[in-house]
Design an enzyme around this catalytic site. Sequence first.
Site, PDB file in Angstrom:
ATOM      1  N   GLY A 108      29.279   5.816-136.505  1.00 21.15           N
ATOM      2  CA  GLY A 108      29.170   6.872-135.513  1.00 21.15           C
ATOM      3  C   GLY A 108      27.822   6.841-134.836  1.00 21.15           C
TER       4      GLY A 108
ATOM      5  N   GLY B 224      22.569  10.589-135.424  1.00 21.56           N
ATOM      6  CA  GLY B 224      22.424  12.034-135.514  1.00 21.56           C
ATOM      7  C   GLY B 224      23.694  12.803-135.781  1.00 21.56           C
ATOM      8  CB  THR B 225      27.245  11.935-135.811  1.00 20.97           C
ATOM      9  OG1 THR B 225      27.125  10.632-136.408  1.00 20.97           O
ATOM     10  CG2 THR B 225      27.247  11.779-134.296  1.00 20.97           C
TER      11      THR B 225
ATOM     12  CE  LYS C 288      25.683   6.772-138.769  1.00 28.02           C
ATOM     13  NZ  LYS C 288      25.212   7.557-137.625  1.00 28.02           N
TER      14      LYS C 288
ATOM     15  CG  HIS D 124      16.649  16.044-103.578  1.00 25.41           C
ATOM     16  ND1 HIS D 124      16.682  14.770-103.070  1.00 25.41           N
ATOM     17  CD2 HIS D 124      17.189  15.960-104.828  1.00 25.41           C
ATOM     18  CE1 HIS D 124      17.217  13.954-103.965  1.00 25.41           C
ATOM     19  NE2 HIS D 124      17.531  14.653-105.052  1.00 25.41           N
ATOM     20  CD  GLU D 125      16.678  19.100-107.610  1.00 22.33           C
ATOM     21  OE1 GLU D 125      17.808  19.218-108.122  1.00 22.33           O
ATOM     22  OE2 GLU D 125      15.986  18.070-107.742  1.00 22.33           O
TER      23      GLU D 125
ATOM     24  CG  HIS E 135      21.581  17.250-106.517  1.00 18.13           C
ATOM     25  ND1 HIS E 135      22.314  16.102-106.347  1.00 18.13           N
ATOM     26  CD2 HIS E 135      20.272  16.864-106.603  1.00 18.13           C
ATOM     27  CE1 HIS E 135      21.484  15.055-106.332  1.00 18.13           C
ATOM     28  NE2 HIS E 135      20.247  15.491-106.473  1.00 18.13           N
TER      29      HIS E 135
ATOM     30  CG  ASP F 245      19.791  11.828-107.404  1.00 22.44           C
ATOM     31  OD1 ASP F 245      19.841  12.117-108.613  1.00 22.44           O
ATOM     32  OD2 ASP F 245      19.158  12.485-106.565  1.00 22.44           O
TER      33      ASP F 245
END
Length: 634
Positions: free
Chosen positions: A205, A208-209, A211, A427-428, A431, A504
């Site tokens: 996996g 950080g899952t 295990k 610009h933002e 988006h 982008d």
Amino acid sequence: MENRPVRGTGSYFGLIVVALLFFLFFSPILRGTITSDSDAYTREAYTQDLKDGEIEGVRITPNRDNATGYATVTLKEGGRKILYATVISEIEQEAREAGVRTVVEDVPSESIFMTSILPMLLVMGICMFFFYMMSGQGMGGGNARMMNFGKSKARLSTGEDVTFKQVAGLEEEKEDLEEIIDFLREPLKYTKVGARIPKGVLLEGAPGTGKTLLARAVAGEAKVPFFSISGSDFVEMFVGVGASRVRDMFEDAKKNAPCIVFIDEIDAVARRRGTGLGGSHDEREQTLNQLLVEMDGFGVNEGIIVMAATNRVDVLDPAILRPGRFDRKVSVGRPDIKGREEILKVHAANKPLGDDVDLKEIARTTAGFSGADLENLLNEAAIAAAKAGHAYLRQADIKEAFIKIGIGKEKKSHVISDKEKRITAYHETGHAILFHELPDVGNVYTVSIIPTGMGAGGYTMPLPDRDQMYYTRGRMLQEIMVSLGGRIAEELVLDDITTGASQDIKQATNIARQMVTRYGMSASIGTINYEQGGEDVFLGYDIGHENRNSEYMAGEIDKEVRGIISDCYTKAKAIISDNMDVLHRAAALLIEKEKITGKEFDALFHDGNDGNDGNDGPGETAAEPAAPVPAALS
């Protein structure tokens, strides 16, 4: 750093040799034997002085053999000279015949202690001292122990400190491991019906899952010893050390059976053999061969279950994946919204939470987060709360932590010119308008023109309403359109373009190329995989990958990618052009406040006010930041 004790051992060996040479050089003195080849006063000069009457007296000092020695000659004119001779009887006879006063000293008695015992004790003492230093006991154990060089580095724990109660969000994975626990508790229940429990369990996996935590919990539930070691702890620069450590580890495991042996990052030692630019690695391959032998049943490993974890199962050797070694593979995935909520409850158990903190809302807005990400989120929020002097964690602390983790810490102290602030605001907003108008990419949660730690001039953060298992073609096209929104807004308002859209454009191009070459979403190219370099994991990616596409097909792929980008650009430009009034009002509001919420932005679409009332819009909670979408960052 295992080669460090070898260098120390070499230096100690050299010191021992020097000590022995020192002893051999000075041992004649310890025995009282004095010899010299000095010719400062010769036999001929002694005989001539006797004839000339220059000598007043002679004192003869014999060696222990009573045949050789040396003579101290006293001259009448004053002074003394030393005469070294091999036969003292001749010196004495000549002196007496010349009428010179002659004294012969007694022969020194033989000392067994000085000649035998003392030298032996010195040599033994020196050897014991340096052996003590080489074994690592001297100097506080700072040097690695030479005698333990081939011993296993596996750490043994009781395995009872972690149970399934501490493992949240992995219900299916825990079900897969229940029978392993049951076998360790009651092995006769399975063996009497002829069942053979899996020898190995491979946990695969993303990082950080959970295990490693899951493996520890299995040992905790079964209440058996837990041996843990990293794959890199086996491999050394000296061939054979890794194999020796594997043998020693299984010997220790047999003494503590039933038990679990856990190898973390097993891909460090179990990579496919005979691959790579530099050829095979003898030490790693011998270690892998020994591991295969131990797991294959040549030894009696009853009650020993090997668990291993990796996030690169594609590079493992096929021999270790076959039945009889790692019989079972358990995929440990990222948690869903329910799992994230359970994980947050576990990590929030020791943290005081404010009344405005809603763990369910946090779980909803952290799609794609692993267990380690969620723990880090709450830890950063706790640090922010402590830094601000709060007695408990507030929703604002969690929001600040989320922005710091996903985007980077906001740099509010940076001085930005009005021109750059205006460019970033438009610009933002470009988006944000596309996030609002397109149905599958999520609503706007926050729009900011404050620079962040990742070098972005601002960011637009969406609020996903659900977890995504699949991406549709329409969703991917909408993400391309969102990515292009910032460049389109610059072009419509500023009559110029900037470098702010570079990331982008890269994001949009990657999505379009994957649609064509990987997912078969192009009608003209067809449902054929043209992806390059994905399978050459051992050859350095770009160095050794095979180019399987013809020049004609590469050109067709480029045409199709360009067509997708151009079509999305046209559609996105039309949407922003239809909302020019919102573009100007939102940009002005951003210039004034530097950051606006989803409520404030949504209000600009509904009633055309300045967005300060915040009574409308889908972001009614506005309580928790959403997972950042790279296409929306600038």
